[in-house]
Design a protein around this motif. Structure first.
Motif, mmCIF file in Angstrom:
data_model
loop_
_atom_site.group_PDB
_atom_site.id
_atom_site.type_symbol
_atom_site.label_atom_id
_atom_site.label_comp_id
_atom_site.label_asym_id
_atom_site.label_seq_id
_atom_site.Cartn_x
_atom_site.Cartn_y
_atom_site.Cartn_z
ATOM 1 N N PRO A 46 0.822 -1.228 0.000
ATOM 2 C CA PRO A 46 0.000 0.000 0.000
ATOM 3 C C PRO A 46 0.851 1.270 0.000
ATOM 4 C CG PRO A 46 -0.879 -1.591 1.554
ATOM 5 C CD PRO A 46 0.449 -2.117 1.113
ATOM 6 N N ARG A 93 -5.333 7.385 4.010
ATOM 7 C CA ARG A 93 -4.159 6.525 4.220
ATOM 8 C C ARG A 93 -2.911 7.174 3.623
ATOM 9 N NH1 ARG A 93 -4.446 0.981 5.398
ATOM 10 N NH2 ARG A 93 -6.534 0.255 5.990
ATOM 11 N N LEU A 97 -8.610 5.908 0.851
ATOM 12 C CA LEU A 97 -7.358 5.953 0.092
ATOM 13 C C LEU A 97 -6.629 7.273 0.349
ATOM 14 C CD1 LEU A 97 -6.015 3.989 -1.942
ATOM 15 C CD2 LEU A 97 -7.038 5.364 -3.774
#
Length: 416
Positions: free
Chosen positions: A314, A404, A401
């Motif tokens: 990620p 993060r 998204l």
């Protein structure tokens, strides 16, 4: 450490021995030698090793030469007449000759990939047999037996040191040559020319480097953390610490215990490990390892031991195009733009914890270490700001998204 005796010291060790002792023992040389060879055979069999006939003859000859040289020293002291011309050979010359013989023997053993165990076994055995024969004959007194023992010990150390020197010299040269061949192989495998190296070339270089060609590999970038020595990596790992980017090529990186073995062997180094790839794609693993190393240097990711590329996907994805991520954050988090910075940070953390907890206020409160009522209060404010978007799956995904990325890279929505 080399063991050396000055000529005077050698003479002193045999001075207390009657010269006739050497003559008495000389007929026993063939027997002593065969006893030594037999002991070497027994030792080899006990270790499931085979002794080739040429090796047996080489060991037999060198042990015989050692026994004769020792008896010469007893019989002749510091000088020996040259046969036929009446000239004198100094003790130093005779010592140099015998040491040269054993240096050559040690070098030969190293070239064949053997150690010096045969020599040590043979010398110990022949000395023990000679000692036993003299003790049984009861023809020399206790002081002479003690002098003989000391002289035998010193002589064994002397020739063992000479053999070890020859062995180490050849082995050291061989180790350096092997290191160069492995560095060359690593250079070819990691070449980023865009052209895959020919299989025949890789196979030839691998044979010269004594390296078994694996199906899959991973590249680890190595970073020294202290002033310790080089890492003691497993023998099947290709490593070059002299590259601009010190690195290692790890075969079968997903094999059982491989990562644990790599971590144990680093010794003062840290590693960033790229993904497992087919051998021909090793440069791609190196490139991925560089991406993760850059995030580690920036403090975006952290961890102990070996940082694996696959554990930080990620972060790698979100950092790939920071301009695009910043635009996503700016657009999707625009409802919070009018807040004070400290308040915006609290609300962003709360919204992310709520999304990660599956909209559970109690779990989000545990993540944030606040009271659940605090989370509910903040979420009512956020629902007023974001409206129905907090109930739309697509919008929630984009929000998570962006949040993060914000947690990893900082408040990118303010970069533009």
């Amino acid at each position: 450490m080399s063991y050396r005796l000055r000529d005077g010291a050698r003479g002193a060790l045999v001075a207390g021995l009657p010269p006739a002792l050497g003559a008495r023992l000389r007929p026993l040389v063939p027997h002593l030698t065969e006893e030594a060879v037999e002991a070497i055979r027994r030792r080899a069999e006990a270790h499931a090793q085979a002794l080739e006939p040429p090796h047996v003859e080489s060991v037999r000859a060198v042990i015989g030469a050692a026994v004769h040289a020792f008896l010469d020293r007893i019989e002749e002291g510091g000088q020996a007449p040259r046969p036929g011309d009446g000239e004198v050979v100094s003790a130093a010359e005779r010592t140099g000759a015998i040491e040269g013989t054993f240096r050559a023997f040690g070098a030969g053993e190293a070239r064949q990939g053997r150690g010096l165990e045969c020599l040590h076994t043979g010398m110990r055995t022949s000395a023990a047999v000679a000692w036993r024969r003299l003790a049984e004959a009861d023809s020399i007194d206790r002081d002479q037996m003690a002098a003989l023992g000391e002289a035998l010990f010193a002589f064994q150390e002397e020739i063992s040191s000479a053999a070890a020197e020859g062995h180490a010299q050849v082995r050291g040269a061989g180790v350096e040559a092997l290191r160069r061949r492995r560095s060359r192989l690593l250079e070819v495998l990691l070449a980023e020319s865009g052209t895959e190296p020919e299989a025949r070339t890789v196979s030839s270089l691998a044979r010269a480097a004594r390296w078994r060609v694996p199906e899959r590999v991973a590249v680890a970038l190595l970073y020294q953390e202290g002033s310790g020595g080089d890492p003691a990596l497993p023998s099947d790992v290709l490593v070059d610490l002299d590259r601009l980017e010190p690195c290692a090529l790890v075969p079968d990186p997903q094999g059982p215990g491989r990562l644990r073995s790599l971590e144990r062997s680093l010794r003062g180094y840290r590693a960033v490990l790229g993904p497992p790839v087919p051998l021909a794609e090793a440069p791609a693993s190196l490139s991925r390892a560089r991406e993760l190393a850059e995030l580690a240097r920036a403090g975006v990711v952290s961890g102990q031991g070996v940082l694996r590329w696959s554990d930080h996907l990620p972060a790698l994805l979100l950092s790939r195009d920071t301009a695009l991520v910043a635009e996503l954050a700016r657009v999707r988090l625009a409802p919070m733009a009018g807040m004070r910075e400290q308040q915006r940070e609290r609300m962003a953390d709360t919204l992310l914890a709520w999304l990660e907890s599956g909209f559970n206020a109690n779990e989000a409160a545990e993540r944030l270490r606040v009271h659940p009522q605090t989370v509910r209060y903040r979420m009512r404010q956020l629902e007023e700001l974001f409206g129905t978007r907090l109930r739309e799956p697509g919008a929630r995904f984009e929000l998570e998204l962006a949040l993060r990325a914000r947690r990893l890279l900082g408040p990118l929505e303010r970069d533009r």
